[in-house]
Design a protein around this motif. Structure first.
Motif, PDB file in Angstrom:
ATOM      1  N   ASN A 162       1.064  -1.233  -0.157  1.00 48.90           N
ATOM      2  CA  ASN A 162      -0.165  -0.035  -0.180  1.00 48.90           C
ATOM      3  C   ASN A 162       0.873   1.262  -0.156  1.00 48.90           C
ATOM      4  OD1 ASN A 162      -2.799  -0.834   0.386  1.00 48.90           O
ATOM      5  ND2 ASN A 162      -1.810  -2.211   1.684  1.00 48.90           N
ATOM      6  N   SER A 163       2.080   1.072  -0.236  1.00 43.10           N
ATOM      7  CA  SER A 163       3.080   2.085  -0.274  1.00 43.10           C
ATOM      8  C   SER A 163       3.069   2.912  -1.409  1.00 43.10           C
ATOM      9  CB  SER A 163       4.431   1.656   0.074  1.00 43.10           C
ATOM     10  OG  SER A 163       5.087   1.013  -0.714  1.00 43.10           O
ATOM     11  N   ARG A 164       3.208   4.095  -1.549  1.00 43.87           N
ATOM     12  CA  ARG A 164       3.543   5.063  -2.768  1.00 43.87           C
ATOM     13  C   ARG A 164       4.723   4.816  -3.357  1.00 43.87           C
ATOM     14  NH1 ARG A 164       2.174  11.634  -1.472  1.00 43.87           N
ATOM     15  NH2 ARG A 164       0.056  11.206  -0.710  1.00 43.87           N
ATOM     16  N   PHE A 165       5.709   4.375  -2.766  1.00 45.26           N
ATOM     17  CA  PHE A 165       7.274   4.077  -3.627  1.00 45.26           C
ATOM     18  C   PHE A 165       7.034   2.883  -4.387  1.00 45.26           C
ATOM     19  CE2 PHE A 165       7.833   2.295   0.736  1.00 45.26           C
ATOM     20  CZ  PHE A 165       8.084   0.987   0.451  1.00 45.26           C
ATOM     21  N   LEU A 166       6.304   2.106  -3.724  1.00 47.66           N
ATOM     22  CA  LEU A 166       6.137   0.857  -4.553  1.00 47.66           C
ATOM     23  C   LEU A 166       5.341   1.154  -5.795  1.00 47.66           C
ATOM     24  CD1 LEU A 166       6.745  -2.207  -5.191  1.00 47.66           C
ATOM     25  CD2 LEU A 166       4.638  -2.750  -3.774  1.00 47.66           C
ATOM     26  N   PHE A 167       3.922   1.668  -5.708  1.00 44.12           N
ATOM     27  CA  PHE A 167       3.035   1.905  -6.655  1.00 44.12           C
ATOM     28  C   PHE A 167       3.709   2.833  -7.676  1.00 44.12           C
ATOM     29  CE2 PHE A 167      -0.179   4.190  -8.571  1.00 44.12           C
ATOM     30  CZ  PHE A 167      -1.221   3.384  -9.163  1.00 44.12           C
ATOM     31  N   GLN A 168       4.349   3.874  -7.272  1.00 48.81           N
ATOM     32  CA  GLN A 168       4.536   4.716  -8.254  1.00 48.81           C
ATOM     33  C   GLN A 168       5.746   4.181  -9.355  1.00 48.81           C
ATOM     34  OE1 GLN A 168       6.851   7.612  -5.707  1.00 48.81           O
ATOM     35  NE2 GLN A 168       4.830   9.011  -5.782  1.00 48.81           N
ATOM     36  N   ASP A 169       6.537   3.142  -8.781  1.00 52.16           N
ATOM     37  CA  ASP A 169       7.626   2.580  -9.923  1.00 52.16           C
ATOM     38  C   ASP A 169       6.604   1.604 -10.765  1.00 52.16           C
ATOM     39  OD1 ASP A 169       9.645   4.079  -9.150  1.00 52.16           O
ATOM     40  OD2 ASP A 169      10.349   2.843  -7.425  1.00 52.16           O
ATOM     41  N   VAL A 170       5.977   0.524  -9.851  1.00 54.89           N
ATOM     42  CA  VAL A 170       5.384  -0.587 -10.609  1.00 54.89           C
ATOM     43  C   VAL A 170       4.281   0.004 -11.511  1.00 54.89           C
ATOM     44  CG1 VAL A 170       3.928  -2.371 -10.298  1.00 54.89           C
ATOM     45  CG2 VAL A 170       5.650  -2.155  -8.697  1.00 54.89           C
ATOM     46  N   ALA A 171       3.748   1.078 -11.081  1.00 50.17           N
ATOM     47  CA  ALA A 171       2.679   1.667 -12.229  1.00 50.17           C
ATOM     48  C   ALA A 171       3.389   1.839 -13.507  1.00 50.17           C
ATOM     49  CB  ALA A 171       1.804   2.789 -11.370  1.00 50.17           C
ATOM     50  N   ILE A 172       4.477   2.657 -13.487  1.00 51.76           N
ATOM     51  CA  ILE A 172       5.280   3.041 -14.610  1.00 51.76           C
ATOM     52  C   ILE A 172       5.596   1.831 -15.578  1.00 51.76           C
ATOM     53  CG2 ILE A 172       7.208   4.045 -15.529  1.00 51.76           C
ATOM     54  CD1 ILE A 172       7.332   6.167 -13.429  1.00 51.76           C
ATOM     55  N   MET A 173       6.184   0.724 -14.683  1.00 52.58           N
ATOM     56  CA  MET A 173       6.450  -0.538 -15.217  1.00 52.58           C
ATOM     57  C   MET A 173       5.254  -1.309 -16.114  1.00 52.58           C
ATOM     58  SD  MET A 173       7.948  -4.102 -13.926  1.00 52.58           S
ATOM     59  CE  MET A 173       6.183  -4.292 -13.280  1.00 52.58           C
ATOM     60  N   LEU A 174       4.156  -1.301 -15.522  1.00 57.18           N
ATOM     61  CA  LEU A 174       2.995  -2.018 -15.962  1.00 57.18           C
ATOM     62  C   LEU A 174       2.272  -1.215 -17.096  1.00 57.18           C
ATOM     63  CD1 LEU A 174       1.260  -3.284 -12.650  1.00 57.18           C
ATOM     64  CD2 LEU A 174       2.910  -4.480 -14.146  1.00 57.18           C
ATOM     65  N   SER A 175       2.258   0.133 -16.794  1.00 53.03           N
ATOM     66  CA  SER A 175       1.748   1.050 -17.851  1.00 53.03           C
ATOM     67  C   SER A 175       2.637   0.777 -18.898  1.00 53.03           C
ATOM     68  CB  SER A 175       1.801   2.375 -17.348  1.00 53.03           C
ATOM     69  OG  SER A 175       0.885   2.833 -16.388  1.00 53.03           O
ATOM     70  N   GLY A 176       3.866   0.945 -18.967  1.00 57.07           N
ATOM     71  CA  GLY A 176       4.876   0.590 -20.228  1.00 57.07           C
ATOM     72  C   GLY A 176       4.650  -0.703 -20.972  1.00 57.07           C
ATOM     73  N   ALA A 177       4.244  -1.863 -20.312  1.00 56.59           N
ATOM     74  CA  ALA A 177       3.944  -3.220 -20.928  1.00 56.59           C
ATOM     75  C   ALA A 177       2.554  -3.153 -21.548  1.00 56.59           C
ATOM     76  CB  ALA A 177       3.963  -4.199 -19.697  1.00 56.59           C
ATOM     77  N   ILE A 178       1.781  -2.444 -20.799  1.00 56.16           N
ATOM     78  CA  ILE A 178       0.362  -2.356 -21.538  1.00 56.16           C
ATOM     79  C   ILE A 178       0.435  -1.539 -22.603  1.00 56.16           C
ATOM     80  CG2 ILE A 178      -2.118  -1.512 -21.073  1.00 56.16           C
ATOM     81  CD1 ILE A 178      -1.399  -2.229 -17.822  1.00 56.16           C
ATOM     82  N   ALA A 179       0.968  -0.258 -22.541  1.00 58.07           N
ATOM     83  CA  ALA A 179       1.189   0.488 -23.737  1.00 58.07           C
ATOM     84  C   ALA A 179       1.799  -0.291 -24.808  1.00 58.07           C
ATOM     85  CB  ALA A 179       1.910   1.600 -23.432  1.00 58.07           C
ATOM     86  N   CYS A 180       2.773  -0.931 -24.656  1.00 59.00           N
ATOM     87  CA  CYS A 180       3.416  -1.829 -25.597  1.00 59.00           C
ATOM     88  C   CYS A 180       2.324  -2.646 -26.366  1.00 59.00           C
ATOM     89  CB  CYS A 180       4.690  -2.585 -25.090  1.00 59.00           C
ATOM     90  SG  CYS A 180       5.825  -1.172 -24.902  1.00 59.00           S
ATOM     91  N   LEU A 181       1.661  -3.450 -25.523  1.00 61.59           N
ATOM     92  CA  LEU A 181       0.617  -4.558 -26.024  1.00 61.59           C
ATOM     93  C   LEU A 181      -0.336  -3.889 -27.106  1.00 61.59           C
ATOM     94  CD1 LEU A 181       0.385  -6.501 -22.635  1.00 61.59           C
ATOM     95  CD2 LEU A 181       1.255  -7.458 -24.885  1.00 61.59           C
ATOM     96  N   ILE A 182      -0.846  -2.622 -26.324  1.00 59.12           N
ATOM     97  CA  ILE A 182      -1.924  -1.821 -27.227  1.00 59.12           C
ATOM     98  C   ILE A 182      -1.193  -1.632 -28.424  1.00 59.12           C
ATOM     99  CG2 ILE A 182      -3.366   0.081 -27.258  1.00 59.12           C
ATOM    100  CD1 ILE A 182      -3.860  -0.194 -24.245  1.00 59.12           C
ATOM    101  N   THR A 183       0.051  -1.116 -28.398  1.00 63.38           N
ATOM    102  CA  THR A 183       0.634  -0.453 -29.792  1.00 63.38           C
ATOM    103  C   THR A 183       0.768  -1.465 -30.841  1.00 63.38           C
ATOM    104  OG1 THR A 183       1.949   0.810 -28.326  1.00 63.38           O
ATOM    105  CG2 THR A 183       2.721   0.365 -30.460  1.00 63.38           C
TER     106      THR A 183
END
Length: 259
Positions: free
Chosen positions: A214-235
Motif C-alpha cells: 500500500n506504499s506510494r514508493f512501490l506503486f509509483q515505480d510498478v505503475a510506470i512499469m506496468l503502464s509501459g507493458a500495457i502500452a506496448c501491448l496496445i501498440t
C-alpha cells in the motif's frame, strides 16, 4: 564520471553506428532539449496534461522522422504512438488519482533534506505531474514497438504485394508476438535493476507486506512499469492498423497518378 560515461557512449555510437549513430546522437540531443523545456514550462505553471501531449508528439516526431526519414513506416508509427498516448492518458489519470500515489513518496518525505532544506509547496498540480511522468516514461518503449511492427509489415508488403489485408494483419501479429516478450522483460528488469537498493532498504527496515503493498514508493515505480507493458501491448494492433491504412493510402495515390 557522468561526463566520462557520456563521452564513451557518444564515441561508441559514432564508431559502431557510423553516420546513423551520429544522427541518433542529434536526435537524442533534441529529445533532451524538449524534455528540458518541458520541465521549465511545467515549473512556470503550464498545464502538465497539455504539455505531455505536445512534448510527447515532439519527441515522437524527432525520434521517428529525424532518424528514419518521412516514409509510410515512420508515419504509421507516429500516428500509432500518438493514438496510444491518447488512449492511455485518461486511464493513467484515473488510476493515479484513485490510488493517491502522486507527489513525494514516504521515503522521500522522510529524508532530512526535504524536511529541513527544501520547500515542498511548489504550487504545481502533482497529480498532473505524475501523469506526465508515467506517460513520458512509456514513450520510448512505445515508439520502438510501433516502428518495429510497422517496418516489418511494410517490408512484407513490399516483397509480397499480393497479400490480402487479413494476411498482413496476421503477419503483424506474428511480429508483435516476437518482440513483445523481450520488450516487457526489458521494462521489468529496468525497474527491478534500479530498485534493488530500495528493496534492500525495505527489507532491512522490516516493513510488513501490507505496508509495502500500500506504499506510494512501490506503486509509483510498478505503475510506470506496468503502464509501459500495457502500452506496448496496445501498440501492436494499433500499429498494424496504421501501417495498413498507410499502405491503402499509397495504393490510392499511385492509382490516382496512373489514371
Amino acid at each position: 564520471m557522468n561526463i566520462f560515461l557520456a563521452l564513451v557512449l557518444l564515441f561508441l555510437m559514432i564508431i559502431i553506428g557510423g553516420e546513423r549513430g551520429a544522427v541518433s546522437i542529434m536526435a537524442l540531443a533534441g529529445n533532451i532539449i524538449i524534455l528540458f523545456f518541458s520541465i521549465i514550462l511545467m515549473a512556470a505553471g503550464f498545464p502538465s496534461l497539455l504539455l505531455v501531449l505536445v512534448a510527447g508528439a515532439a519527441v515522437c516526431y524527432n525520434s521517428l522522422f529525424y532518424q528514419n526519414g518521412n516514409n509510410p513506416k515512420t508515419r504509421a508509427a507516429f500516428f500509432a504512438t500518438l493514438l496510444v498516448m491518447l488512449l492511455l492518458i485518461l486511464p493513467i489519470y484515473i488510476i493515479t488519482w484513485r490510488a493517491g500515489s502522486y507527489g513525494l513518496n514516504e521515503l522521500q518525505i522522510s529524508e532530512d533534506d526535504f524536511m529541513y532544506y527544501y520547500d515542498t509547496d511548489i504550487s504545481i498540480n502533482m497529480l498532473h505531474v505524475a501523469v506526465f511522468v508515467c506517460v513520458f516514461s512509456t514513450l520510448g518503449a512505445v515508439i520502438d514497438t510501433a516502428l518495429s511492427v510497422t517496418s516489418s509489415v511494410y517490408e512484407v508488403w513490399t516483397h509480397k504485394k499480393e497479400l490480402t489485408e487479413k494476411e498482413l494483419i496476421f503477419s503483424g501479429y506474428q511480429v508483435g508476438k516476437e518482440i513483445i516478450g523481450t520488450t516487457v522483460n526489458t521494462l521489468l528488469f529496468a525497474y527491478f535493476g534500479g530498485s534493488i537498493l530500495l528493496f534492500s532498504y525495505v527489507r532491512i527496515q522490516q516493513y510488513n507486506l501490507e505496508i509495502i503493498l500500500n506504499s506510494r514508493f512501490l506503486f509509483q515505480d510498478v505503475a510506470i512499469m506496468l503502464s509501459g507493458a500495457i502500452a506496448c501491448l496496445i501498440t501492436v494492433p494499433v500499429s498494424i492498423r496504421c501501417i495498413i491504412w498507410q499502405i491503402h493510402h499509397n495504393k490510392t495515390e499511385k492509382n490516382g497518378r496512373n489514371s
